[in-house]
Scaffold this motif. Sequence first.
Motif, PDB file in Angstrom:
ATOM      1  N   LYS A  61      -4.383  32.748 -71.256  1.00 18.02           N
ATOM      2  CA  LYS A  61      -4.043  34.161 -70.773  1.00 18.02           C
ATOM      3  C   LYS A  61      -2.731  33.966 -69.805  1.00 18.02           C
ATOM      4  N   GLN A  62      -2.664  32.885 -68.841  1.00 19.08           N
ATOM      5  CA  GLN A  62      -1.739  32.595 -68.152  1.00 19.08           C
ATOM      6  C   GLN A  62      -0.341  32.008 -69.045  1.00 19.08           C
ATOM      7  N   VAL A  64       0.346  33.184 -72.115  1.00 18.02           N
ATOM      8  CA  VAL A  64       0.605  34.344 -72.958  1.00 18.02           C
ATOM      9  C   VAL A  64       1.234  35.136 -71.769  1.00 18.02           C
ATOM     10  N   SER A  65       0.784  35.161 -70.642  1.00  9.88           N
ATOM     11  CA  SER A  65       1.748  36.168 -69.598  1.00  9.88           C
ATOM     12  C   SER A  65       3.028  35.563 -69.459  1.00  9.88           C
ATOM     13  N   ASN A  66       3.349  34.378 -69.127  1.00 15.05           N
ATOM     14  CA  ASN A  66       4.432  33.376 -68.982  1.00 15.05           C
ATOM     15  C   ASN A  66       5.329  33.925 -70.265  1.00 15.05           C
ATOM     16  N   TYR A  67       4.853  33.632 -71.627  1.00  9.91           N
ATOM     17  CA  TYR A  67       5.601  33.913 -72.397  1.00  9.91           C
ATOM     18  C   TYR A  67       6.113  35.424 -72.882  1.00  9.91           C
ATOM     19  N   GLN A  68       5.481  36.223 -72.251  1.00 13.96           N
ATOM     20  CA  GLN A  68       5.770  37.555 -72.185  1.00 13.96           C
ATOM     21  C   GLN A  68       6.947  37.833 -71.246  1.00 13.96           C
ATOM     22  N   ALA A  69       6.791  37.272 -70.094  1.00 16.25           N
ATOM     23  CA  ALA A  69       7.699  37.354 -69.106  1.00 16.25           C
ATOM     24  C   ALA A  69       9.214  36.771 -69.661  1.00 16.25           C
ATOM     25  N   GLU A  72      10.713  38.918 -72.411  1.00 17.66           N
ATOM     26  CA  GLU A  72      11.443  40.347 -71.583  1.00 17.66           C
ATOM     27  C   GLU A  72      12.743  39.889 -71.220  1.00 17.66           C
TER      28      GLU A  72
END
Length: 124
Positions: A61-62, A64-69, A72
């Motif tokens: 999950k971490q 994926v959130s780093n990839y999303q950031a 963006e």
Amino acid sequence: MIGIFFALYVLLSVIFIADVANRYFKHKPEPFAKLNENSLTRLFYSIRQYYGSTSFYTSYKQLVSNYQALRESYQGKISKSSDSPQHIVLVIGESTQRNFLEVYGYELPNTPFLRSFANNEGGN
């Protein structure tokens, strides 16, 4: 019959609790080792490990959130060049055999760069 099973259940429960208490007071490091043998307890332990702070799921999950950031932050900053290739072919030669390479005598010309390198290096 139910009374016999109930009495047996109570007796085994008392023995189990006494064993855990004995392990607790005599051997401090792992007093509840007997609980780890129980499949229901292992199920709860596995679920706790899966959703815990150091688990694979939490790390995923971490990531994926780093990839999303990261995605963006580059949004709109990268543009496609007009002369960029339309198709890219990646050939992975993990099943390549010497018997099927031109440089080793195979009849199809499938290793032109290796053939030119071998010719320039005196056949080596």
